[in-house]
Design an enzyme around this catalytic site. Structure first.
Site, PDB file in Angstrom:
ATOM      1  N   GLY A 215       0.817  -1.206   0.000  1.00 19.18           N
ATOM      2  CA  GLY A 215       0.000   0.000   0.000  1.00 19.18           C
ATOM      3  C   GLY A 215       0.848   1.252   0.000  1.00 19.18           C
ATOM      4  O   GLY A 215       2.081   1.209   0.072  1.00 19.18           O
TER       5      GLY A 215
ATOM      6  N   GLY B 170       0.329   5.532   1.401  1.00 19.34           N
ATOM      7  CA  GLY B 170      -0.524   6.557   1.986  1.00 19.34           C
ATOM      8  C   GLY B 170       0.204   7.869   2.089  1.00 19.34           C
ATOM      9  O   GLY B 170       1.325   8.031   1.600  1.00 19.34           O
TER      10      GLY B 170
ATOM     11  N   PHE C 104       1.506   9.074   4.661  1.00 16.93           N
ATOM     12  CA  PHE C 104       2.678   8.899   5.508  1.00 16.93           C
ATOM     13  C   PHE C 104       3.831   8.300   4.714  1.00 16.93           C
ATOM     14  O   PHE C 104       4.975   8.707   4.858  1.00 16.93           O
ATOM     15  CB  PHE C 104       2.307   7.996   6.690  1.00 16.93           C
ATOM     16  N   GLY C 105       3.517   7.348   3.849  1.00 20.49           N
ATOM     17  CA  GLY C 105       4.548   6.696   3.063  1.00 20.49           C
ATOM     18  C   GLY C 105       4.124   5.299   2.658  1.00 20.49           C
ATOM     19  O   GLY C 105       2.960   4.909   2.811  1.00 20.49           O
TER      20      GLY C 105
ATOM     21  N   VAL D 126       3.672   1.133   2.568  1.00 21.75           N
ATOM     22  CA  VAL D 126       3.356   0.108   3.565  1.00 21.75           C
ATOM     23  C   VAL D 126       3.832  -1.235   3.018  1.00 21.75           C
ATOM     24  O   VAL D 126       3.556  -1.582   1.858  1.00 21.75           O
ATOM     25  CB  VAL D 126       1.850   0.055   3.865  1.00 21.75           C
TER      26      VAL D 126
ATOM     27  N   LYS E 217       4.574   0.434   8.136  1.00 20.68           N
ATOM     28  CA  LYS E 217       4.370   1.723   7.470  1.00 20.68           C
ATOM     29  C   LYS E 217       5.600   2.587   7.703  1.00 20.68           C
ATOM     30  O   LYS E 217       5.959   2.899   8.828  1.00 20.68           O
ATOM     31  CB  LYS E 217       3.110   2.400   8.018  1.00 20.68           C
TER      32      LYS E 217
ATOM     33  N   ASP F  86      -9.834  12.042   9.775  1.00 17.04           N
ATOM     34  CA  ASP F  86      -9.604  11.610   8.396  1.00 17.04           C
ATOM     35  C   ASP F  86     -10.338  10.296   8.132  1.00 17.04           C
ATOM     36  O   ASP F  86      -9.773   9.343   7.612  1.00 17.04           O
ATOM     37  CB  ASP F  86      -8.108  11.454   8.120  1.00 17.04           C
TER      38      ASP F  86
END
Length: 957
Positions: free
Chosen positions: A636, A638, A640-641, A643, A657, A755
């Site tokens: 994945g 996101g 944040f970065g 995964v 993550k 969120d």
């Protein structure tokens, strides 16, 4: 004398620009309103043979040189002149005025004409609004090429940039045209989507000349199909053909001609050379019956598409006579986002009921630009505009950061979305003016070089630049005092203020800041504070011999210099020792216990929980690397970065993550998530197993959720593997609602997620839903307060409009977002659908009129095949719309949402019995679960009623 001459030249230039603008304004009435035609490199306003008024490009660009094409090019104006762009600047941009969200045709034309006598046309890129458009490729000196877009810009201007793709090739442009289209045209063009013309064809023309303005009131260029003709029969009529109900309004002159075959046994086929890559195209065909037919005649045909990746029916059957609601009224057939790979052949094949061959009058094929960038962060853009104005850098136009790597030459940007400016490199540029206060709003800045200029005024408060590492302001004419706020910049490593006219005391904290190189010599009116007072008359020593100072003088003796340097050195050494000791102690503690984040210390003891705290493991980076097999399997991505999938030494599967170097989140969000998930525990919240905070690595380790996100299971990559039936969707909705309810009511103080979206609801092996991603979460307002005032953060489509307008965050903001998620569960649609024709029409606004009219089945996901209890569906729809009310006071609480969802599940089961375990993975038994395959959706709505087709375009799926 020199100054007077410059002043005179400025007046002259201003008068010329004013005269050009007045001439252009006076000519607007002579052509279509919204037309702007720039004669690039030209100096005169003129009207061409088609009645189009051309004006010089001077008011719309600040850079470049002008030239004329060679005599052998033999072209009429405006192609006799051009503007070219020598030098090293990465891109040069035109700025064209528009009405926001209007639909526009934009055309750029290029005729090399051997203007530079090199005999070799250059290669370069053309861009629009920070997006790549095309690489300009020209075969010979005397061939005109043009590139055309249809777009709906969200701002009041469009930038068109010519960019160097090779260091030796200088871009150029011959003309630039802007045409405003009717609002209903090209309905799939939106703020984030544009169409790039591949071809526009006029079939059956007896002339090889292009058709354009005034025959086409929107000045599209329709080319003859002569190069594609394969002995097909031309048809022509002298009677005008109305565009009828077509969206894209083909002109009558184009529809008055067509191609057909000799009889109904022959098909009509056209091959188009498309990209060798698989791309998305918007294909339109236009039909009008222009022959006189006998009562028994019928022209009925199918359209087939054949290319490297398709061999299927495109549309049909089509009866042009019946589809046309009046004589000579045209019909438009189109496909959106059709994947084509060149060459592609469209074959018009008669059916057995047809007595005549097929007919086609015109066609358009556009390449679809999906997901256009919204540009560099708007706060940074606004601050840069103020900086440009203050430092006279107005020739720099277009998007400062996009498309990468074509940033402005004097700045650096990161790769976040939207990108942020992280460095300004303006040394030695002979700048004058003052540093604008808005400078401090560029909060992603890490490095600023403004040295060796003639910048005056005071240094503004830069305390908001918390990421700042380097600030070079030396050798300017800055005045005033050194801001005390510099000592608050924890990451500052270099602060160079020498050789200015600064005054007052030097902040003492700056001399003792670990890791900071601080230079301030060469400011005669600066002083070091003593125990009594600090007067600006007590000067500091000058810069040492050989420095860049040179321009300042001082009478301080070398003895004083030695004392000052020694004192500062002792302070720095002492600070460094303290820093090392404290760091060693912190490291020792990290190995003995779980550290609380720096953000959590203020809240220690404030949070109470129904569940006991669970230990969160601290991992080394090496342990993480081994668990992920060197970050081999990415699952994945996101904000944040990335995964990654991992497996710990004890066999537990985890999701790892990692903070990306381009992430728009950082240390604050990282520790916020660690802190919150170390303290809150619920079956419907994703568990944090551990984390790693080592060197520059920030890593979070979660329990692994093998069935991905709710979004993926509704309309993403998981749909083909496991389509969700209605009962499963209800169960997921209840699970997620219970997780949010716990955050709002089970923690003290409450937590606002901030969120909530389908991408942050994850599914485990049993399809039990858990809420994830607490990086943006906030503690709810303290007792007696009604809200938190905070910077708006969240995801478009889910964002509470009341929170967006007021900056006031409450638990009801999560409720609004969850209401949108419930609509996604019902409809199987995205919150902001990229195919909607109106950019302001989100999922809530799209669904509302259907529900008001009682048309629940019209919004339900077709994948459900109406296999649901209608009362239960209505109940969930009511919950969703109540949750998405505009004003938070009218929305339910999450506790009320949970209870209503339980009632919906009772309705679905046909029972009034309460659910025994509110935290159960699914309220349905395994033998009740059903899976329904998702039906294939073709590129078109094949409804026999064209009005229904029109509605499908407006509503979109």
């Amino acid at each position: 004398m020199g100054l007077q001459w410059v002043f005179f030249q400025a007046i002259l230039a201003g008068s010329l620009v004013l005269a050009i603008l007045q001439s252009w304004a006076a000519s607007v009435s002579a052509q279509g309103q919204g037309f702007l035609s720039l004669n690039c490199g030209g100096t005169n306003t003129f009207t061409d043979k088609n009645g189009i008024v051309w004006v010089p490009d001077i008011p719309y660009i600040f850079t470049g040189s002008v030239s004329q094409v060679s005599a052998s090019a033999q072209q009429e104006e405006p192609l006799k002149s051009l503007r070219f762009f020598p030098g090293s600047r990465k891109k040069n941009c035109y700025i064209l005025p528009v009405t926001p969200y209007g639909t526009y045709l934009l055309r750029a034309t290029f005729l090399y004409g051997n203007y530079n006598t090199l005999g070799k046309p250059p290669s370069f890129d053309i861009q629009f609004n920070g997006n790549y458009w095309s690489t300009v490729s020209i075969s010979d000196a005397n061939t005109r090429v043009y590139y055309e877009l249809v777009l709906a810009p969200p701002a009041n201007d469009i930038s068109v940039c010519l960019a160097k793709s090779t260091p030796t090739d200088n871009p150029f442009i011959s003309s630039l045209e802007l045409r405003q289209l009717a609002p209903s045209m090209y309905p799939k063009v939106q703020e984030n989507k544009a169409l790039s013309l591949h071809l526009r064809m006029n079939f059956g023309s007896v002339s090889t000349d292009d058709i354009r303005y005034p025959s086409d009131p929107f000045d599209r260029i329709w080319s003859s199909d002569a190069p594609l003709v394969n002995n097909y029969i031309p048809l022509t009529t002298n009677r005008s053909v109305s565009p009828g109900i077509t969206f894209d309004k083909p002109p009558s002159a184009v529809m008055m001609t067509a191609r057909t075959t000799a009889n109904s046994s022959l098909a009509l086929g056209y091959s188009f050379s498309l990209s060798t890559l698989t791309l998305n195209y918007y294909v339109s065909f236009f039909f009008a019956e222009i022959a006189t037919l006998a009562p028994t005649d019928a022209r009925i045909f199918n359209i087939d598409l054949t290319n490297d990746i398709n061999n299927a029916s495109f549309f049909g059957p089509l009866n042009v006579q019946q589809e046309a609601t009046a004589a000579f009224t045209s019909v438009e057939i189109y496909a959106n986002h059709t994947s084509l790979q060149g060459p592609a052949t469209f074959t018009f094949r008669p059916t057995s009921a047809s007595t005549l061959g097929p007919i086609v009058n015109a066609a358009e094929i556009h390449l679809v630009f999906d997901s256009l960038t919204s540009g560099t962060d708007n706060t940074d853009v606004t601050a840069l505009e103020a900086l440009k104005s203050s430092f006279n850098l107005t020739s720099w136009t277009g998007d400062p950061c996009l498309p990468a790597p074509y940033t402005w030459d004097w700045l650096d940007c990161n790769n976040s979305s939207p990108p942020r400016v992280i460095a300004l490199r303006l040394s030695n540029m002979n700048l004058s003016g003052t540093i604008p206060p808005s400078f401090s709003k560029m909060t992603a800045l890490t490095d600023i070089w403004l040295d060796n200029n003639n910048i005056s005024g005071t240094i503004p408060d830069l305390s908001a630049l918390t990421n700042l590492r380097t600030l070079h302001l030396q050798n300017n004419s800055l005045t005033g005092s050194i801001p005390q706020s510099f000592s608050q910049l924890q990451h500052l490593q270099e602060l160079f203020l020498q050789d200015n006219d600064l005054s007052g005391p030097v902040p003492t904290k700056l001399g003792s800041t670990p890791g900071l190189t601080f230079r301030f010599s060469g400011n005669p009116n600066l002083c070091l504070p003593d125990n009594t007072s600090c007067s600006s008359t007590v000067p500091l020593p000058p810069s040492p011999v050989g420095s860049t100072a040179g321009k300042k003088k001082s009478n301080i003796s070398p003895v004083v210099i030695g004392v000052v340097i020694g004192a500062v050195a002792l302070i720095l050494i002492a600070a460094f020792v303290v820093f090392c000791v404290r760091r060693a102690n912190v490291k020792a503690l990290e190995r003995q216990q779980i550290p609380l984040s720096p953000l959590s210390t203020a809240n220690t003891g404030l949070m109470s929980h129904k569940d006991p705290p669970k230990q969160t493991q601290l991992y080394t980076f090496e342990e993480i690397r081994i668990a992920t097999q060197n970050f081999q399997k990415k699952i994945g991505e996101g904000g944040f970065g990335p995964v990654y999938f991992g497996c710990l030494a004890d066999g537990q599967e985890v999701a790892v993550k990692m903070l990306s170097s381009t992430s728009n989140q950082g240390k604050k969000e990282f520790f916020n998530e660690v802190d919150l998930l170390s303290r809150v525990h619920h079956k419907n919240l994703v568990s944090l197993i551990g984390y790693c905070y080592e060197s520059k690595e920030q890593i979070l380790v979660y329990e692994y959720m093998p069935n991905g996100t709710l979004r993926e299971n509704l309309y993403g990559s998981m749909v083909s593997k496991r389509p969700l039936d209605w009962k499963t969707r209800l169960s997921i909705a209840l699970n997620a609602a219970q997780g949010l309810e716990y955050l709002h009511t089970g923690c003290s103080p409450a937590i606002i997620h901030r969120d909530v979206k389908s991408n942050n609801i994850l599914l485990n092996k049993k399809l039990m839903a858990k809420v994830a991603d607490f990086g943006l979460s906030k503690l709810a307002p303290e007792e007696g307060a009604t809200h938190i005032s905070t910077m708006v953060k969240g995801t478009a489509g889910y964002l509470d409009p009341e929170y967006y307008i007021t900056n006031q965050l409450t638990e009801k903001s999560d409720v609004y977002s969850f209401g949108v998620v419930l609509l996604e569960i019902i409809c199987g649609r995205q919150p902001i659908n990229p195919q909607l024709s109106r950019p302001e029409l989100n999922l809530v606004e799209w669904a509302r009129p259907f529900l008001q009219e009682g048309r629940i089945h019209d919004i339900a996901d077709p994948a459900l095949r109406q296999n649901y209890n209608t009362e239960a569906m209505w109940k969930v729809a009511e919950i969703a719309m109540m949750s998405a009310e505009l004003h938070g006071v009218n929305r339910p609480t999450m506790n009320e949402v949970v209870n209503d969802l339980k009632e919906a599940i009772h309705l679905e089961k046909g029972t009034a019995a309460p659910i025994s375990d509110a935290n159960a993975a699914s309220p349905f038994s395994a033998n009740q679960a059903q899976v329904f395959p998702r039906p294939h959706r073709g590129p078109l709505d094949h409804s026999s009623d064209f009005a229904s087709r029109e509605n499908s375009v407006v509503e979109g799926r």
